[in-house]
Write a protein that holds these residues in place. Structure first.
Motif, PDB file in Angstrom:
ATOM      1  N   PHE A  20      27.353  45.691  43.735  1.00  0.00           N
ATOM      2  CA  PHE A  20      26.320  46.140  42.800  1.00  0.00           C
ATOM      3  C   PHE A  20      26.658  45.829  41.341  1.00  0.00           C
ATOM      4  N   ALA A  21      27.576  44.890  41.127  1.00  0.00           N
ATOM      5  CA  ALA A  21      27.849  44.404  39.776  1.00  0.00           C
ATOM      6  C   ALA A  21      27.104  43.081  39.586  1.00  0.00           C
ATOM      7  N   VAL A  22      26.860  42.739  38.321  1.00  0.00           N
ATOM      8  CA  VAL A  22      26.194  41.486  37.984  1.00  0.00           C
ATOM      9  C   VAL A  22      27.020  40.819  36.891  1.00  0.00           C
ATOM     10  N   SER A  23      27.356  39.559  37.090  1.00  0.00           N
ATOM     11  CA  SER A  23      28.212  38.831  36.154  1.00  0.00           C
ATOM     12  C   SER A  23      27.487  38.508  34.850  1.00  0.00           C
ATOM     13  N   SER A  24      28.231  37.975  33.898  1.00  0.00           N
ATOM     14  CA  SER A  24      27.647  37.553  32.620  1.00  0.00           C
ATOM     15  C   SER A  24      26.605  36.461  32.808  1.00  0.00           C
ATOM     16  N   SER A  25      26.783  35.643  33.828  1.00  0.00           N
ATOM     17  CA  SER A  25      25.821  34.568  34.091  1.00  0.00           C
ATOM     18  C   SER A  25      24.591  35.081  34.841  1.00  0.00           C
ATOM     19  N   GLY A  26      24.580  36.386  35.174  1.00  0.00           N
ATOM     20  CA  GLY A  26      23.448  36.981  35.863  1.00  0.00           C
ATOM     21  C   GLY A  26      23.528  36.899  37.375  1.00  0.00           C
ATOM     22  N   LYS A  27      24.630  36.398  37.918  1.00  0.00           N
ATOM     23  CA  LYS A  27      24.778  36.302  39.367  1.00  0.00           C
ATOM     24  C   LYS A  27      25.278  37.634  39.929  1.00  0.00           C
ATOM     25  N   SER A  33      30.955  35.586  43.448  1.00  0.00           N
ATOM     26  CA  SER A  33      29.617  35.419  42.871  1.00  0.00           C
ATOM     27  C   SER A  33      28.684  34.948  43.972  1.00  0.00           C
ATOM     28  N   SER A  34      27.491  35.483  43.982  1.00  0.00           N
ATOM     29  CA  SER A  34      26.477  35.009  44.920  1.00  0.00           C
ATOM     30  C   SER A  34      25.611  33.972  44.211  1.00  0.00           C
ATOM     31  N   ALA A  35      24.707  33.390  44.947  1.00  0.00           N
ATOM     32  CA  ALA A  35      23.774  32.433  44.353  1.00  0.00           C
ATOM     33  C   ALA A  35      22.577  33.140  43.732  1.00  0.00           C
ATOM     34  N   VAL A  36      22.448  34.451  43.994  1.00  0.00           N
ATOM     35  CA  VAL A  36      21.299  35.217  43.514  1.00  0.00           C
ATOM     36  C   VAL A  36      21.487  35.558  42.035  1.00  0.00           C
ATOM     37  N   VAL A  37      20.507  35.182  41.238  1.00  0.00           N
ATOM     38  CA  VAL A  37      20.550  35.446  39.797  1.00  0.00           C
ATOM     39  C   VAL A  37      19.570  36.567  39.461  1.00  0.00           C
ATOM     40  N   VAL A  38      20.064  37.531  38.684  1.00  0.00           N
ATOM     41  CA  VAL A  38      19.245  38.649  38.210  1.00  0.00           C
ATOM     42  C   VAL A  38      19.110  38.467  36.710  1.00  0.00           C
ATOM     43  N   SER A  39      17.995  37.925  36.278  1.00  0.00           N
ATOM     44  CA  SER A  39      17.852  37.526  34.880  1.00  0.00           C
ATOM     45  C   SER A  39      17.856  38.691  33.899  1.00  0.00           C
ATOM     46  N   THR A  40      17.450  39.868  34.332  1.00  0.00           N
ATOM     47  CA  THR A  40      17.347  41.000  33.403  1.00  0.00           C
ATOM     48  C   THR A  40      18.542  41.946  33.443  1.00  0.00           C
ATOM     49  N   MET A  41      19.571  41.625  34.193  1.00  0.00           N
ATOM     50  CA  MET A  41      20.627  42.604  34.425  1.00  0.00           C
ATOM     51  C   MET A  41      22.037  42.028  34.244  1.00  0.00           C
ATOM     52  N   ALA A  42      22.231  40.999  33.438  1.00  0.00           N
ATOM     53  CA  ALA A  42      23.545  40.389  33.267  1.00  0.00           C
ATOM     54  C   ALA A  42      24.552  41.400  32.725  1.00  0.00           C
ATOM     55  N   GLU A  57      33.027  37.743  28.753  1.00  0.00           N
ATOM     56  CA  GLU A  57      32.461  37.430  30.057  1.00  0.00           C
ATOM     57  C   GLU A  57      32.886  38.424  31.112  1.00  0.00           C
ATOM     58  N   LEU A  58      31.931  38.724  31.979  1.00  0.00           N
ATOM     59  CA  LEU A  58      32.209  39.515  33.172  1.00  0.00           C
ATOM     60  C   LEU A  58      32.073  38.536  34.339  1.00  0.00           C
ATOM     61  N   ILE A  59      33.180  38.276  35.037  1.00  0.00           N
ATOM     62  CA  ILE A  59      33.229  37.285  36.108  1.00  0.00           C
ATOM     63  C   ILE A  59      33.519  38.002  37.422  1.00  0.00           C
ATOM     64  N   CYS A  60      32.657  37.813  38.400  1.00  0.00           N
ATOM     65  CA  CYS A  60      32.780  38.515  39.683  1.00  0.00           C
ATOM     66  C   CYS A  60      34.171  38.356  40.285  1.00  0.00           C
ATOM     67  N   GLU A  61      34.672  37.123  40.313  1.00  0.00           N
ATOM     68  CA  GLU A  61      35.965  36.854  40.955  1.00  0.00           C
ATOM     69  C   GLU A  61      37.127  37.570  40.278  1.00  0.00           C
ATOM     70  N   GLU A  62      36.914  38.079  39.080  1.00  0.00           N
ATOM     71  CA  GLU A  62      37.966  38.800  38.360  1.00  0.00           C
ATOM     72  C   GLU A  62      37.822  40.319  38.454  1.00  0.00           C
ATOM     73  N   LEU A  63      36.765  40.791  39.099  1.00  0.00           N
ATOM     74  CA  LEU A  63      36.557  42.238  39.241  1.00  0.00           C
ATOM     75  C   LEU A  63      37.401  42.798  40.367  1.00  0.00           C
ATOM     76  N   SER A  90      37.853  47.432  30.745  1.00  0.00           N
ATOM     77  CA  SER A  90      36.915  46.354  31.066  1.00  0.00           C
ATOM     78  C   SER A  90      35.963  46.118  29.915  1.00  0.00           C
ATOM     79  N   ILE A  91      35.457  47.199  29.363  1.00  0.00           N
ATOM     80  CA  ILE A  91      34.531  47.076  28.242  1.00  0.00           C
ATOM     81  C   ILE A  91      35.248  46.458  27.045  1.00  0.00           C
ATOM     82  N   PHE A  92      36.479  46.910  26.780  1.00  0.00           N
ATOM     83  CA  PHE A  92      37.243  46.368  25.674  1.00  0.00           C
ATOM     84  C   PHE A  92      37.512  44.879  25.877  1.00  0.00           C
ATOM     85  N   PHE A  93      38.045  44.517  27.066  1.00  0.00           N
ATOM     86  CA  PHE A  93      38.354  43.115  27.319  1.00  0.00           C
ATOM     87  C   PHE A  93      37.090  42.267  27.401  1.00  0.00           C
TER      88      PHE A  93
END
Length: 178
Positions: A39-46, A66-75, A26-32, A17-20
Motif C-alpha cells: 500500500f505504498a506508492v513510489s515517487s514515480s507513482g508506481k 515496484s509494480s507496473a501500475v501507476v497511481v498518478s495522484t498518489m506519488a 525519492e521514495l523507491i519501492c525496492e528500498e522500503l 524516512s521523511i527526513f531522508f
C-alpha cells in the motif's frame, strides 16, 4: 497490541524516512522495508508490491518491488496504520487480488466511512481491482450499507459473469473436419 518499543521503532523509521526522503528526494519501492511496502506508492507513482521468495536455504523471505501500475495522484505515499486498520488490510499482503472483495467482513470495512472517505490510496487500489471483475465499487459499497447479503450475491454473480466472459473469449475455436 503492539509494544511501545515496536511503535517507537516504527515512528523513528517514518521520521527518518521523511527526513531522508527530503534529502534524497525519492521514495523507491525496492528500498522500503517489507513492513511498510504494501500500500505504498513510489515517487514515480508506481504501486509497491510485497513479494515472497524462497532463499537458498529454503526459508521464506520477502522483498518490496515496484509494480507496473501507476497511481498518478498518489506519488510518494506510505499508507498510515489508521488506514490499514480502518480498511481491514494487512501490511504483509503478498500478491493483492480482488478475492478479498468476496469476503463480506472485508467489504464492510472497505466501504466503511473511515476507510472509503479517509483512505483514498486503498480505495483506489480496490476500485481498480473491483473494476477488473466488472464491479463498480461505489455501487457495491452503497449496496453493502443498505443490504450486505444482496451486495455479496451481486458481487458473486458479477464476478462469475466476468470470468465466464473472459473464459469464453479466450476459448479456442475448433473448426469442424471436412
Amino acid at each position: 497490541m503492539a509494544s511501545s518499543s515496536t511503535r517507537l521503532s516504527f515512528l523513528m523509521f517514518i521520521s527518518c524516512s521523511i527526513f531522508f526522503h527530503g534529502v534524497l528526494g525519492e521514495l523507491i519501492c525496492e528500498e522500503l522495508p517489507v513492513n511498510v511496502c504494501a500500500f505504498a506508492v513510489s515517487s514515480s507513482g508506481k504501486r509497491c508490491l510485497l513479494e515472497n521468495f524462497e532463499t537458498k536455504d529454503g526459508q521464506l523471505d520477502y522483498q518490496c518491488r515496484s509494480s507496473a501500475v501507476v497511481v498518478s495522484t498518489m506519488a510518494e505515499h506510505i499508507e498510515t496504520d489508521s488506514c490499514i486498520s480502518a480498511c481491514g488490510v494487512e501490511r504483509k499482503y503478498v500478491g493483492i487480488s480482488s478475492d478479498s472483495l468476496m469476503e463480506s467482513q472485508f467489504t464492510a470495512k472497505l466501504c466503511s466511512p473511515e476507510c472509503y472517505q479517509g483512505c483514498p490510496n486503498i480505495v483506489d487500489l480496490f476500485f481498480n481491482l473491483a473494476a477488473g471483475e466488472g464491479v463498480f465499487l461505489p455501487e457495491l459499497c452503497e449496496k453493502q450499507r443498505t443490504n450486505p447479503h444482496r451486495a455479496m450475491l451481486e458481487l458473486l454473480s458479477s464476478s462469475a459473469g466476468a470470468i465466464a466472459a473472459v473464459e469464453h473469449a479466450s476459448a479456442p475455436t475448433i473448426a469442424p473436419f471436412h
